[in-house]
Design a protein around this motif. Structure first.
Motif, PDB file in Angstrom:
ATOM      1  N   ILE A 155      45.913  28.569  30.858  1.00 52.91           N
ATOM      2  CA  ILE A 155      44.469  28.385  30.865  1.00 52.91           C
ATOM      3  C   ILE A 155      44.179  27.014  31.473  1.00 52.91           C
ATOM      4  CG2 ILE A 155      44.046  29.950  28.943  1.00 52.91           C
ATOM      5  CD1 ILE A 155      43.741  27.468  27.128  1.00 52.91           C
ATOM      6  N   GLN A 156      42.950  26.808  31.858  1.00 48.43           N
ATOM      7  CA  GLN A 156      42.565  25.599  32.591  1.00 48.43           C
ATOM      8  C   GLN A 156      42.795  24.314  31.796  1.00 48.43           C
ATOM      9  OE1 GLN A 156      38.502  25.848  33.885  1.00 48.43           O
ATOM     10  NE2 GLN A 156      39.029  25.131  35.927  1.00 48.43           N
ATOM     11  N   LYS A 157      42.750  24.382  30.471  1.00 44.41           N
ATOM     12  CA  LYS A 157      42.867  23.186  29.639  1.00 44.41           C
ATOM     13  C   LYS A 157      44.307  22.702  29.454  1.00 44.41           C
ATOM     14  CE  LYS A 157      38.769  24.165  26.907  1.00 44.41           C
ATOM     15  NZ  LYS A 157      38.244  24.410  25.565  1.00 44.41           N
ATOM     16  N   ILE A 158      45.291  23.507  29.774  1.00 46.19           N
ATOM     17  CA  ILE A 158      46.693  23.146  29.496  1.00 46.19           C
ATOM     18  C   ILE A 158      47.099  21.827  30.149  1.00 46.19           C
ATOM     19  CG2 ILE A 158      49.108  23.843  29.843  1.00 46.19           C
ATOM     20  CD1 ILE A 158      47.848  25.243  27.474  1.00 46.19           C
ATOM     21  N   PRO A 159      46.801  21.566  31.422  1.00 49.06           N
ATOM     22  CA  PRO A 159      47.199  20.261  31.987  1.00 49.06           C
ATOM     23  C   PRO A 159      46.624  19.072  31.203  1.00 49.06           C
ATOM     24  CG  PRO A 159      46.663  21.780  33.745  1.00 49.06           C
ATOM     25  CD  PRO A 159      46.258  22.454  32.454  1.00 49.06           C
TER      26      PRO A 159
END
Length: 121
Positions: free
Chosen positions: A25-29
């Motif tokens: 998902i976009q928040k992982i980084p």
């Protein structure tokens, strides 16, 4: 550990990575970065981590951040290219970092078993 900042700026998550058996998902980084900062602070507090080369410790922190977030695989060839370390070379330092983390936060891995649906109640 300025090295971790360099690694993070180059990217330590990849399109093919998986999280909970799905695409990232976009928040992982952003979460990887938060975990990396946390592991940096944790390792700076204990003298036993001074024996490691800063680039090796930073690599182990990247691996620990990926493992803590259940990003799979824990190490990729792209990370070897970025860091200069193979999975096997990072493993011992990673084990030290992660064991220390688990000792300091023994309940972190034991999250409550929330019901998945009403039949579990």
């Amino acid at each position: 550990l300025h090295v971790i900042g360099y690694y993070l700026s180059k990217g330590v998550t990849f399109e093919e990575d998986r999280w909970q058996d799905r695409k990232l998902i976009q928040k992982i980084p952003k979460y990887i970065k938060k975990y990396a900062e946390f592991f940096c602070n944790l390792t700076l507090q204990h003298y036993s981590f001074q024996k490691y080369d800063p680039t090796l410790l930073a690599s182990a922190i990247v691996m620990a951040s990926r493992v803590a977030l259940n990003v799979e695989p824990r190490w990729r060839k792209e990370l070897t290219i970025l860091t200069g370390y193979e999975d096997q070379e990072v493993s011992e330092c990673f084990e030290h970092v992660f064991k220390y983390y688990e000792e300091q936060f023994p309940d972190h891995g034991n999250r409550s078993n929330s019901p998945k649906n009403v039949t579990d109640i």
